[in-house]
Write an enzyme that holds these catalytic residues in place. Structure first.
Site, PDB file in Angstrom:
ATOM      1  N   ASP A 132     -17.806 -32.819  -4.528  1.00  0.00           N
ATOM      2  CA  ASP A 132     -18.728 -33.050  -5.662  1.00  0.00           C
ATOM      3  C   ASP A 132     -18.071 -33.470  -6.982  1.00  0.00           C
ATOM      4  O   ASP A 132     -18.440 -32.951  -8.050  1.00  0.00           O
ATOM      5  CB  ASP A 132     -19.586 -31.799  -5.903  1.00  0.00           C
ATOM      6  CG  ASP A 132     -20.476 -31.455  -4.710  1.00  0.00           C
ATOM      7  OD1 ASP A 132     -20.393 -32.140  -3.680  1.00  0.00           O
ATOM      8  OD2 ASP A 132     -21.248 -30.480  -4.818  1.00  0.00           O
TER       9      ASP A 132
ATOM     10  N   LYS B 210     -25.150 -34.513   0.532  1.00  0.00           N
ATOM     11  CA  LYS B 210     -25.856 -33.308   0.967  1.00  0.00           C
ATOM     12  C   LYS B 210     -27.293 -33.432   0.493  1.00  0.00           C
ATOM     13  O   LYS B 210     -27.541 -33.553  -0.694  1.00  0.00           O
ATOM     14  CB  LYS B 210     -25.227 -32.067   0.329  1.00  0.00           C
ATOM     15  CG  LYS B 210     -23.753 -31.944   0.584  1.00  0.00           C
ATOM     16  CD  LYS B 210     -23.177 -30.752  -0.142  1.00  0.00           C
ATOM     17  CE  LYS B 210     -22.885 -31.050  -1.600  1.00  0.00           C
ATOM     18  NZ  LYS B 210     -22.329 -29.884  -2.312  1.00  0.00           N
TER      19      LYS B 210
ATOM     20  N   CYS C  61     -20.075 -24.907  -4.793  1.00  0.00           N
ATOM     21  CA  CYS C  61     -19.927 -25.773  -3.622  1.00  0.00           C
ATOM     22  C   CYS C  61     -18.563 -25.655  -2.950  1.00  0.00           C
ATOM     23  O   CYS C  61     -18.471 -25.755  -1.725  1.00  0.00           O
ATOM     24  CB  CYS C  61     -20.278 -27.204  -3.990  1.00  0.00           C
ATOM     25  SG  CYS C  61     -22.069 -27.348  -4.293  1.00  0.00           S
TER      26      CYS C  61
HETATM   27  C1  VGL Z   1     -22.950 -27.216  -7.542  1.00  0.00           C
HETATM   28  C2  VGL Z   1     -24.310 -25.983  -8.904  1.00  0.00           C
HETATM   29  C3  VGL Z   1     -25.412 -26.655  -8.459  1.00  0.00           C
HETATM   30  C4  VGL Z   1     -21.562 -27.514  -7.086  1.00  0.00           C
HETATM   31  C5  VGL Z   1     -24.037 -27.902  -7.072  1.00  0.00           C
HETATM   32  O1  VGL Z   1     -21.274 -28.677  -6.741  1.00  0.00           O
HETATM   33  O2  VGL Z   1     -20.743 -26.581  -7.079  1.00  0.00           O
HETATM   34  N1  VGL Z   1     -23.094 -26.251  -8.458  1.00  0.00           N
HETATM   35  N2  VGL Z   1     -25.268 -27.616  -7.532  1.00  0.00           N
END
Ligand code: VGL
Ligand code: ZN
Length: 214
Positions: free
Chosen positions: A32, A117, A165
């Protein structure tokens, strides 16, 4: 201590103790590294994300050179999802499909497969599994089959965010039987609640993940 000449020699990076070892049975999973998390203007900007970006790129280069698999995950949400505070969840709107915030950061070297995702409106934090928004069932992303197809037995994880994540991806990797390393100098946490990062590190270590560089 003042940095000596070694600290400024670019080749020294190769001997960084936090640099993982790679081979074709290893996959580097870059979690991410998207504008909403990694850019200061992102809606869920993670402090220190800019500092880890060059280290992630170093890992990508070394992994590639060793013939390892490199995969990237992308948090990928519909405009409305129980993940967002406005719809009953806990997060500001972020990484909405096909928006600037969901794009991988422009400074990230992308040299491998990208896994989104929740392309069909599912939610979740792990790169391996997501929750169907309607039935609540956990369904796999293509990540595990991609790794199995390439005979990967070991994963090295870096990226954002340590407490969500990265944590969920590492716990799933262990549950699925992958030898798992998490690169401490190439992850950063959101820390929505104080102590989130520490709790995540404990959970990952308890699950048998090796925290590299601690
Ligand atoms: C994430 C919060 C909400 C992440 C994703 O990538 O860690 N954190 N969505
Ligand atoms: Zn999200």
């Amino acid at each position: 201590m003042a940095p000596g000449p070694l600290a400024t020699d670019p080749f020294v990076r190769r001997y960084d103790p936090a640099m993982a070892e790679y081979d074709p049975a290893t996959a580097l999973i870059v979690v991410d590294v998207q504008n909403d998390f990694a850019d200061p203007a992102g809606s869920l900007a993670v402090a220190r994300a800019g500092r880890i970006l060059p280290r992630i790129n170093d890992q990508v280069a070394v992994a590639r050179a060793a013939g390892a698999v490199v995969v990237y995950t992308q948090d990928w949400h519909p405009e409305s999802t129980p993940h967002f505070a406005k719809d009953g969840g806990i997060w500001p709107v972020h990484c909405v499909a096909d928006t600037w915030g969901a794009e991988l950061h422009p400074d990230l070297v992308v040299d491998g497969e990208v896994i989104r995702k929740g392309s069909n409106g599912e939610d979740g934090y792990s790169g391996f599994t997501m929750r169907d928004a309607v039935t609540g069932a956990m369904i796999p992303t293509p990540l595990e089959s991609l790794l199995r197809e390439r005979d990967v037995s070991r994963v090295v994880i870096c990226g954002l965010a340590t407490d969500y994540c990265v944590n969920a991806t590492a716990l799933d990797a262990r549950r699925l039987g992958f030898e798992t390393q998490v690169l401490m100098n190439a992850v950063a946490a959101v820390n929505l609640q104080p102590g989130d990062a520490e709790r995540a590190l404990t959970a990952m270590a308890d699950a048998g993940a090796e925290l590299v560089g601690t």
